[in-house]
Design a protein around this motif. Structure first.
Motif, PDB file in Angstrom:
ATOM      1  N   TYR A  35      44.881 -18.322 101.756  1.00  0.00           N
ATOM      2  CA  TYR A  35      45.138 -16.887 101.670  1.00  0.00           C
ATOM      3  C   TYR A  35      45.747 -16.450 102.986  1.00  0.00           C
ATOM      4  O   TYR A  35      45.183 -16.712 104.055  1.00  0.00           O
ATOM      5  CB  TYR A  35      43.813 -16.159 101.377  1.00  0.00           C
ATOM      6  N   TYR A  40      40.624 -21.085 103.444  1.00  0.00           N
ATOM      7  CA  TYR A  40      39.344 -20.400 103.283  1.00  0.00           C
ATOM      8  C   TYR A  40      38.451 -21.119 102.288  1.00  0.00           C
ATOM      9  O   TYR A  40      38.948 -21.785 101.373  1.00  0.00           O
ATOM     10  CB  TYR A  40      39.539 -18.973 102.734  1.00  0.00           C
ATOM     11  N   GLN A  42      36.213 -19.927  99.409  1.00  0.00           N
ATOM     12  CA  GLN A  42      35.980 -18.729  98.600  1.00  0.00           C
ATOM     13  C   GLN A  42      34.679 -18.907  97.827  1.00  0.00           C
ATOM     14  O   GLN A  42      34.506 -19.879  97.101  1.00  0.00           O
ATOM     15  CB  GLN A  42      37.130 -18.518  97.616  1.00  0.00           C
ATOM     16  N   ASP A  58      34.946  -0.184  97.014  1.00  0.00           N
ATOM     17  CA  ASP A  58      35.028  -0.206  98.480  1.00  0.00           C
ATOM     18  C   ASP A  58      33.842   0.513  99.110  1.00  0.00           C
ATOM     19  O   ASP A  58      33.290   0.063 100.110  1.00  0.00           O
ATOM     20  CB  ASP A  58      36.335   0.429  98.965  1.00  0.00           C
ATOM     21  N   LYS A  84      28.352  -7.090 104.263  1.00  0.00           N
ATOM     22  CA  LYS A  84      29.676  -6.940 104.879  1.00  0.00           C
ATOM     23  C   LYS A  84      29.632  -7.284 106.362  1.00  0.00           C
ATOM     24  O   LYS A  84      30.509  -7.982 106.878  1.00  0.00           O
ATOM     25  CB  LYS A  84      30.203  -5.521 104.672  1.00  0.00           C
ATOM     26  N   GLU A  88      31.742 -10.335 108.057  1.00  0.00           N
ATOM     27  CA  GLU A  88      32.683 -10.033 109.138  1.00  0.00           C
ATOM     28  C   GLU A  88      32.311 -10.756 110.431  1.00  0.00           C
ATOM     29  O   GLU A  88      33.188 -11.164 111.186  1.00  0.00           O
ATOM     30  CB  GLU A  88      32.757  -8.528 109.374  1.00  0.00           C
ATOM     31  N   ASN A  91      33.951 -13.924 110.592  1.00  0.00           N
ATOM     32  CA  ASN A  91      35.403 -13.778 110.456  1.00  0.00           C
ATOM     33  C   ASN A  91      35.880 -13.847 109.014  1.00  0.00           C
ATOM     34  O   ASN A  91      36.988 -14.296 108.739  1.00  0.00           O
ATOM     35  CB  ASN A  91      36.145 -14.817 111.315  1.00  0.00           C
ATOM     36  N   GLY A  92      35.047 -13.400 108.100  1.00  0.00           N
ATOM     37  CA  GLY A  92      35.396 -13.440 106.689  1.00  0.00           C
ATOM     38  C   GLY A  92      35.651 -12.060 106.106  1.00  0.00           C
ATOM     39  O   GLY A  92      35.688 -11.056 106.819  1.00  0.00           O
ATOM     40  N   GLU A  93      35.826 -12.051 104.797  1.00  0.00           N
ATOM     41  CA  GLU A  93      36.063 -10.820 104.049  1.00  0.00           C
ATOM     42  C   GLU A  93      35.185 -10.840 102.809  1.00  0.00           C
ATOM     43  O   GLU A  93      34.940 -11.897 102.231  1.00  0.00           O
ATOM     44  CB  GLU A  93      37.522 -10.725 103.600  1.00  0.00           C
ATOM     45  N   ILE A  94      34.730  -9.677 102.363  1.00  0.00           N
ATOM     46  CA  ILE A  94      33.974  -9.551 101.121  1.00  0.00           C
ATOM     47  C   ILE A  94      34.568  -8.419 100.313  1.00  0.00           C
ATOM     48  O   ILE A  94      34.924  -7.377 100.868  1.00  0.00           O
ATOM     49  CB  ILE A  94      32.459  -9.335 101.371  1.00  0.00           C
ATOM     50  N   THR A  95      34.712  -8.654  99.019  1.00  0.00           N
ATOM     51  CA  THR A  95      35.202  -7.637  98.106  1.00  0.00           C
ATOM     52  C   THR A  95      34.324  -7.626  96.856  1.00  0.00           C
ATOM     53  O   THR A  95      33.604  -8.588  96.583  1.00  0.00           O
ATOM     54  CB  THR A  95      36.665  -7.896  97.686  1.00  0.00           C
ATOM     55  N   ILE A 108      33.705 -13.659  98.464  1.00  0.00           N
ATOM     56  CA  ILE A 108      33.571 -13.802  99.913  1.00  0.00           C
ATOM     57  C   ILE A 108      34.537 -14.875 100.376  1.00  0.00           C
ATOM     58  O   ILE A 108      34.592 -15.956  99.775  1.00  0.00           O
ATOM     59  CB  ILE A 108      32.133 -14.213 100.284  1.00  0.00           C
TER      60      ILE A 108
END
Length: 115
Positions: A35, A40, A42, A58, A84, A88, A91-95, A108
């Motif tokens: 990505y 990553y 996932q 969000d 979250k 973070e 160094n990741g992202e969550i949606t 994640i």
């Protein structure tokens, strides 16, 4: 310890927001993806619960955001905000994605550490 807390909160959330009279089904999966030119891991946590209105996907990660009645669903309203922060910190992202009545999916992304 933080990753344990992350999964604890996500699974507890899935159980808390289960549909009445329907056995909870929670699936956890992992895959490697690229990505934005970065490798990553996932992770996906999906459930068959009450779901999330798309317009709230969000805002659920904000502290003290309550989308459901406190009479029906108890809690501190901190669980997903903490998730979250943990993601973070790594160094990741969550949606989140979902439809009301159709369950929710939390995705994640953690960057691979190539060292």
């Amino acid at each position: 310890m933080l990753i344990h807390q992350l999964f604890y909160n996500l699974i507890l959330n899935s159980l808390k927001f289960a549909k009445a009279g329907v056995p909870s089904r929670i699936s956890i999966s992992a895959s490697a993806i690229v990505y934005k030119d970065i490798d990553y891991m996932q992770l996906r946590v999906a459930d068959n619960g009450i779901g999330i209105k798309p317009e709230y996907t969000d805002s659920i990660f904000t502290s003290f955001t309550r989308l459901n009645s406190a009479d029906l669903y108890e809690g501190s309203d901190l669980g997903l905000a903490l998730c979250k922060k943990i993601v973070e910190r790594h160094n990741g992202e969550i949606t989140a994605k979902g439809e009301l009545g159709e369950g929710a999916v939390f995705t994640i992304l953690f960057p691979y550490n190539k060292s």
